[in-house]
Design an enzyme around this catalytic site. Structure first.
Site, mmCIF file in Angstrom:
data_model
loop_
_atom_site.group_PDB
_atom_site.id
_atom_site.type_symbol
_atom_site.label_atom_id
_atom_site.label_comp_id
_atom_site.label_asym_id
_atom_site.label_seq_id
_atom_site.Cartn_x
_atom_site.Cartn_y
_atom_site.Cartn_z
ATOM 1 N N CYS A 91 45.303 47.977 41.352
ATOM 2 C CA CYS A 91 45.313 46.514 41.325
ATOM 3 C C CYS A 91 45.288 45.997 39.881
ATOM 4 O O CYS A 91 46.197 46.265 39.110
ATOM 5 C CB CYS A 91 44.143 46.006 42.165
ATOM 6 S SG CYS A 91 44.161 44.258 42.572
ATOM 7 N N ALA A 92 44.246 45.295 39.512
ATOM 8 C CA ALA A 92 44.127 44.762 38.155
ATOM 9 C C ALA A 92 43.449 45.745 37.195
ATOM 10 O O ALA A 92 43.446 45.538 35.989
ATOM 11 C CB ALA A 92 43.341 43.450 38.179
#
Length: 180
Positions: free
Chosen positions: A102-103
């Site tokens: 994800c991030a």
């Protein structure tokens, strides 16, 4: 037995962290939830979680892989943690596996350990800001760095981690058991 540390901090993405932790444990991989700043952590969607151990009490030399779930603001805290950056650099220098979803590849870029290709949450590559190839694949493996896109890819990511650590047999066993 392989040892994996999953680093948790306030604002982590719950689906990613729990999926990875669960699937690795199903594969009989010693997987430890490590609280970066505390044992009690609140996820990005306000779920409360108790880590197994605090970061400062872990001997990372005993670990084969470190994994970073995404989520906000968790990924930002991971990227700005000097003590985590030190461990990531050490893992990379030793060729140990580093996973981020994800991030969380933001923290890998901050540590300077991203390779030539990676993936992350769509649109987040502007923050990751790595001049490598950003793939839209669910999982990208580039040398010792494994990245993935987000909550919906967490199970696929975790299964790839199983394959890397324990091989095709265990991967297929766990995958089939999950009906994936």
């Amino acid at each position: 037995m392989k040892n994996v540390a999953i680093i948790l901090v306030d604002g982590f993405e719950e689906i990613e962290a729990i999926s990875i932790l669960d699937i690795l444990r199903r594969a009989d991989i010693n997987t430890v939830a490590v609280g970066l700043e505390a044992l009690y952590i609140r996820g990005a969607h306000q779920l409360k979680f108790e880590a197994d151990v605090e970061f400062d009490k872990v001997n990372f030399d005993e670990y084969d892989m470190i994994v970073l779930p995404g989520g906000l603001p968790g990924a930002e805290y991971l990227a700005k943690s000097e003590k985590l950056q030190k461990v990531l650099k050490d893992f990379d220098a030793k060729g140990k596996f580093i996973g981020a979803i994800c991030a969380a590849p933001w923290a890998l870029n901050t540590a300077g350990v991203l390779k030539n290709s990676y993936t992350c949450y769509p649109g987040f590559e502007k923050i990751v800001a790595k001049n490598g190839y950003v793939s839209n694949s669910d999982v990208v493996i580039d040398k010792n760095i494994i990245t993935s896109r987000g909550p919906a890819t967490a199970m696929k990511f975790a299964l790839e981690l199983v394959k890397i650590l324990e091989g095709d047999g265990k991967y297929t066993e766990v995958k089939n058991g999950l009906l994936f």
